[in-house]
Design a protein around this motif. Sequence first.
Motif, short mmCIF file in Angstrom:
data_model
loop_
_atom_site.label_atom_id
_atom_site.label_comp_id
_atom_site.label_asym_id
_atom_site.label_seq_id
_atom_site.Cartn_x
_atom_site.Cartn_y
_atom_site.Cartn_z
N MET A 80 6.28 -17.73 -13.81
CA MET A 80 6.58 -16.14 -13.77
C MET A 80 6.40 -15.65 -14.53
N SER A 81 5.81 -14.26 -14.64
CA SER A 81 5.95 -13.57 -15.75
C SER A 81 6.29 -12.13 -15.49
N LEU A 82 7.26 -11.57 -16.22
CA LEU A 82 7.97 -10.55 -16.07
C LEU A 82 7.64 -9.24 -17.00
N ALA A 97 1.79 -2.36 -7.31
CA ALA A 97 1.46 -3.69 -7.23
C ALA A 97 1.48 -4.14 -5.68
N ALA A 98 2.25 -3.61 -5.29
CA ALA A 98 2.75 -4.18 -3.65
C ALA A 98 1.63 -3.57 -2.85
N SER A 99 1.21 -2.36 -3.25
CA SER A 99 0.00 -1.82 -2.18
C SER A 99 -1.47 -2.43 -2.55
N VAL A 128 9.61 -5.86 -13.81
CA VAL A 128 9.12 -6.07 -12.58
C VAL A 128 8.38 -7.46 -12.82
N ASP A 129 8.57 -8.35 -11.49
CA ASP A 129 7.74 -9.61 -11.64
C ASP A 129 6.24 -9.19 -11.11
N GLU A 130 5.44 -9.82 -11.89
CA GLU A 130 3.98 -9.50 -12.09
C GLU A 130 3.17 -10.22 -10.98
N SER A 134 -1.96 -5.01 -10.77
CA SER A 134 -0.57 -5.68 -11.50
C SER A 134 0.19 -4.55 -12.32
N PRO A 135 1.39 -4.74 -11.93
CA PRO A 135 2.32 -3.37 -12.54
C PRO A 135 2.02 -3.61 -14.06
N GLU A 136 1.83 -2.26 -14.65
CA GLU A 136 1.83 -2.08 -15.98
C GLU A 136 2.04 -0.64 -16.60
N LEU A 137 2.46 -0.54 -17.55
CA LEU A 137 2.62 1.04 -18.09
C LEU A 137 1.56 1.49 -18.12
N ARG A 138 1.36 2.78 -17.45
CA ARG A 138 0.13 3.66 -17.48
C ARG A 138 0.61 4.87 -18.21
#
Length: 87
Positions: free
Chosen positions: A1-3, A77-79, A22-24, A83-87
């Motif tokens: 798991m990567s958070l 990420a779900a869409s 957020v779980d990546e 991957s979720p990241e700060l932008r």
Amino acid sequence: MSLLFFGKDPDTDEDHCPSAWVDEKTADLVLQGWKGDDITRAECLKFGSIPGTEEVIRIPARMVPQIRKACDAAERAASGAGSPELR
């Protein structure tokens, strides 16, 4: 798991504070908060049970900015937008 870490409560010490990730892999939000007190739990129980695998937690309102960023990243990420990241 990567958070992916989004922040801690800015008004508490570094060792004991609510946090947001957020779980990546799954895009799930992962939240650390203060356990709900008996009054809070009783109020929540009016709407259903709290299974042994779950807990009522409190997250301070001052953490809304970190949680909002985490929610936006999880939604992207779900869409399938990456991957979720700060932008």
